[in-house]
Scaffold this active site. Structure first.
Site, PDB file in Angstrom:
ATOM      1  N   LYS A  21       0.854  -1.180   0.000  1.00  0.00           N
ATOM      2  CA  LYS A  21       0.000   0.000   0.000  1.00  0.00           C
ATOM      3  C   LYS A  21       0.892   1.232   0.000  1.00  0.00           C
ATOM      4  O   LYS A  21       2.006   1.208   0.534  1.00  0.00           O
ATOM      5  CB  LYS A  21      -0.890   0.019   1.253  1.00  0.00           C
ATOM      6  CG  LYS A  21      -2.160   0.837   1.092  1.00  0.00           C
ATOM      7  CD  LYS A  21      -3.238   0.043   0.375  1.00  0.00           C
ATOM      8  CE  LYS A  21      -4.577   0.747   0.440  1.00  0.00           C
ATOM      9  NZ  LYS A  21      -5.671  -0.078  -0.118  1.00  0.00           N
ATOM     10  N   VAL A  23     -21.348   6.994   1.490  1.00  0.00           N
ATOM     11  CA  VAL A  23     -21.956   6.612   0.208  1.00  0.00           C
ATOM     12  C   VAL A  23     -21.212   7.287  -0.940  1.00  0.00           C
ATOM     13  O   VAL A  23     -21.799   7.860  -1.844  1.00  0.00           O
ATOM     14  CB  VAL A  23     -23.462   6.940   0.176  1.00  0.00           C
ATOM     15  CG1 VAL A  23     -24.241   5.958   1.029  1.00  0.00           C
ATOM     16  CG2 VAL A  23     -23.744   8.377   0.624  1.00  0.00           C
TER      17      VAL A  23
END
Length: 360
Positions: free
Chosen positions: A88, A189
């Site tokens: 990462k 979201v």
């Protein structure tokens, strides 16, 4: 030696969360780039994981995040059945303020200098267009646009995989893989969460959402007025009658403050590193809450970007991501058999695969 350096070295060399093969600190003063690339393991193959662009409060926090995220990628890739280890990268800074073409190209040159030991992709704060730029300086870049030979937005299959994890959780807990009539709360979201909303509504679930960005909430409610909105995450996790809680923002969602007040019977979401510290998984289990390990259910995206290295085929990727349903059920069965939380069961299975690879 400063406390910061000592803390990093302790994590790398002397803690259970360490064991990383390589950590690279990157700086390009001309473009303002400051980045950390962490390679946790290449036992199964080249390390694969995204690039997070985030305004960390300190360099120490950035290094810690890179270490935790890269370790998680080793387990995620192992559980997804990929021939990749875990890596990462994090770029330090506010992407809205400092992200430039020059900075991304400089970052790409650093990734390229590793000679293929680390393959990068999108993460929080980076997008397909960014990977197209990075790819100009680095052949080991995935998550590119279809116009540039890539697979496009990996959030599509990330959400699909989380949905499969929810279906498996429903099968395990309620004996039926449908979410019809279940109340599902989603915190966040954005890139993944809005796709997850679509899957749930299509399956007949009742959806409640929250997000720190009002525009992200409006995008959902404008398209789907039936979706309810909670004021914030604190309100969402206390929602009466909540069946499933889906953390889809940053990590640490399950901690000493949130676990005692969770009303949901299942936690299954897209966020990485949802367990704030060791032992939280037991607290969740002791409350009778079923936890679908984050790195298992959110692996759809990495399945997608890994496939890009072999000539991307969406249908092939979706079929692989659909197997998250079976993998999640296997973990629940192993947890019951061994008398341990699902998170520990997933770790055991992943560690076994990595150990077998190292022994070859």
């Amino acid at each position: 030696m400063t406390d910061v350096t000592d803390g990093v070295l302790h994590t790398l060399f002397r803690s259970d969360q360490g064991g990383h093969e390589q950590v690279v600190l990157c700086q390009d003063r001309a473009s303002g780039l400051k980045a950390v690339i962490a390679i946790h393991s290449t036992a199964l193959g080249p390390a694969l994981g995204g690039t997070r662009f985030y305004p960390y409060a300190s360099e120490e926090e950035a290094v810690a995040d890179a270490l935790n995220l890269s370790r998680g990628m080793s387990y995620k890739n192992a559980m997804a059945g990929l021939d990749h280890g875990g890596g990462k990268a994090v770029i330090i800074g506010d992407p809205e303020r400092i992200k430039t073409e020059e900075l991304l190209l400089a970052y790409g040159r650093f990734v390229a200098s590793l000679g293929g030991r680390y393959v990068t992709a999108c993460d929080v704060g980076t997008y397909v267009a960014d990977m197209d730029v990075v790819a100009r300086a680095c052949p080991w870049t995935t998550g590119r646009s279809p116009e540039n030979g890539g697979a496009g937005d990996s959030s599509v299959l990330t959400a699909y995989g989380v949905f499969q994890g929810m279906r498996a959780s429903a099968q395990h807990l309620w004996g039926d893989p449908t979410l019809r009539g279940r109340k599902v709360g989603i915190a966040g979201v954005g890139k993944v969460g809005h796709y997850l909303v679509e899957h749930l509504l299509e399956d007949g679930a009742d959806v409640v959402i929250t997000d720190v960005r009002p525009d992200a909430v409006r995008r959902i409610t404008d398209a789907h007025p039936q979706v309810a909105v909670a004021a914030d995450t604190a309100a969402l996790i206390r929602t009466e009658g909540l069946d499933i809680y889906a953390p889809c923002a940053l990590g640490g969602a399950l901690n000493d403050e949130t676990v005692p007040v969770l009303t949901a019977k299942v936690v299954c979401g897209a966020a990485n590193n949802q367990l704030a510290h060791p032992g939280v998984e037991k607290d969740v289990a002791d409350r009778g809450i079923l936890y679908a390990p984050d790195y298992v259910v959110n692996a759809g995206g990495v399945i997608q970007v890994a496939d890009e290295l072999h000539g991307f085929d969406f249908d092939r990727c979706k079929a692989k991501a659909a197997k998250i349903f079976d993998t999640t059920l296997t973990i629940f069965a192993r947890a019951k058999e061994d008398g341990i939380p699902p998170a520990a069961a997933a770790d055991r299975i992943a560690e076994q695969r990595m150990a077998e690879a190292r022994g070859r």
